[in-house]
Design a protein around this motif. Structure first.
Motif, PDB file in Angstrom:
ATOM      1  N   ASN A  90     -54.028  -1.044 -49.215  1.00 34.49           N
ATOM      2  CA  ASN A  90     -55.439  -0.776 -48.965  1.00 34.49           C
ATOM      3  C   ASN A  90     -55.943  -1.543 -47.742  1.00 34.49           C
ATOM      4  O   ASN A  90     -57.104  -1.944 -47.697  1.00 34.49           O
ATOM      5  N   ASP A  93     -57.445  -5.234 -48.357  1.00 34.79           N
ATOM      6  CA  ASP A  93     -58.730  -5.279 -49.067  1.00 34.79           C
ATOM      7  C   ASP A  93     -58.460  -5.701 -50.509  1.00 34.79           C
ATOM      8  O   ASP A  93     -57.838  -4.971 -51.278  1.00 34.79           O
ATOM      9  N   ARG A 174     -63.323  -3.387 -40.900  1.00 34.57           N
ATOM     10  CA  ARG A 174     -63.355  -2.284 -41.866  1.00 34.57           C
ATOM     11  C   ARG A 174     -64.074  -2.670 -43.160  1.00 34.57           C
ATOM     12  O   ARG A 174     -63.838  -2.100 -44.209  1.00 34.57           O
ATOM     13  N   THR A 176     -63.733  -5.121 -45.307  1.00 30.26           N
ATOM     14  CA  THR A 176     -62.809  -5.408 -46.395  1.00 30.26           C
ATOM     15  C   THR A 176     -62.925  -6.864 -46.816  1.00 30.26           C
ATOM     16  O   THR A 176     -63.449  -7.703 -46.086  1.00 30.26           O
TER      17      THR A 176
END
Length: 351
Positions: A90, A93, A174, A176
């Motif tokens: 992911n 994350d 992003r 995260t």
């Protein structure tokens, strides 16, 4: 050991300026692939090894306690790999919460440095057994237990900064949540700097130096023993430990050192910084392979019979030391470590 600032994901440059972040997009496929292989092979190898070694500690050499704990460390690390696989799949994350992050990160570094510590203990044990056999016969099980207990307590105590630092951070990339990465520069130049230095020196450099110095002496002594059916097995044990250290731990700590110099701004070349960052992704994945290679050590240092994952190997065995052989009044300086299985005649050589 408490090298919490050695990051594992997208990172910014050392000076924290507006320069572009360091990226290594291959890590998002590299880590899941490597960790998945280690997870499957590690479980298949270490769980049977842990069972068999536990039986060997009860009925055989007390020094097997080191290998039993080595297998235990590997098994604990393997159990948290699914969390790391999900994390990297992911795009770094973390969704499992703060406590799971702390436990996963702590076991990651405990696995590295306790593995090196137990390698060193095995090395010293073989060194004393080969070069000082009379002293070796005086070592009791309680001595091995005290060493193992001290190593575990030391490992757990020095990971306290890992737990207290607060490993979860917003990566800023992003949107995260990063686990054990993106720590501020102040962590490197402040109170955590001594921990990073101590981890490099006493966690790796000193133990690896002991291994490099001791094992050639052991190999030379073993090579002088003639007509030994277990001499090759003893030498393979030596070469296996050297091979695992060279493949997994040496590249890891070399890149750690360079990465540390970058983070404390002693290295500020941008191109070299990018190269070090990418090299570090590879060595972080490579170091986990020690969990799959360590069972080779258990096999080579076991008794004269191959394990073949036969759980009936948990039988009573008796170790007999012959310090000198007498041949027509002429004493031989070689000594043999013999294992008696049931009513079978003992073999010769060093295990």
């Amino acid at each position: 050991m408490a090298d919490i600032s050695w990051t594992e994901g997208v990172s910014t440059v050392a000076n924290g300026s507006s320069e572009p972040p360091l990226e290594a997009d291959f890590q998002y496929s590299l880590f899941p692939a490597i960790y998945s292989i280690v997870f499957v092979l590690g479980l298949l190898e270490n769980i049977p090894a842990l069972y068999l070694l536990s039986c060997q500690v009860k009925h055989s050499s007390h020094s097997s306690l080191y290998m039993t704990n080595l297998a235990l460390v590997d098994t604990l690390f393997i159990c948290v790999l699914p969390f790391k696989i999900h994390y990297h799949l992911n795009w770094n994350d973390w969704i499992f919460g703060d406590m799971a992050c702390r436990v996963t990160g702590t076991l990651y570094y405990i696995n590295i440095y306790l593995s090196i510590a137990f390698f060193t203990c095995i090395c010293l044990d073989r060194y004393v057994a080969v070069l000082h056999p009379f002293t070796y016969l005086q070592i009791k099980a309680i001595h091995y237990l005290l060493v193992v207990t001290a190593l575990w307590l030391l490992a757990l105590s020095v990971t306290v900064p890992l737990i207290l630092e607060g490993p979860l951070h917003n990566s800023g990339v992003r949107n995260t949540t990063a686990c054990f990465e993106n720590f501020p520069v102040s962590s490197w130049t402040g109170r955590m700097a001594p921990y990073n230095v101590l981890a490099l020196v006493f966690g790796f450099l000193v133990p690896f130096s002991i291994i490099l110095v001791s094992y050639p002496l052991i190999a030379r002594k073993i090579s002088q023993i003639k007509h030994s059916t277990r001499k090759r097995k003893a030498l393979r044990t030596i070469y296996t430990i050297l091979g695992i250290c060279t493949l997994c731990f040496v590249p890891y700590h070399l890149t750690h050192l360079l990465h540390f110099l970058v983070r404390v701004q002693l290295i500020q070349n941008q191109a070299f910084t990018n190269l070090i960052y990418k090299m570090r992704r590879v060595t972080l994945a490579l170091v986990s392979f020690n969990c799959c290679l360590n069972p080779l050590l258990y096999y080579f240092s076991s008794s004269s019979k191959p394990w073949l994952f036969n759980f009936r190997l948990c039988f009573r065995s008796k170790m007999v030391y012959t310090i000198c052989d007498q041949n027509l009044g002429e004493a031989s300086c070689a000594y043999k470590l013999q294992q008696i299985d049931g009513n079978k005649p003992p073999g010769d050589g060093i295990v």
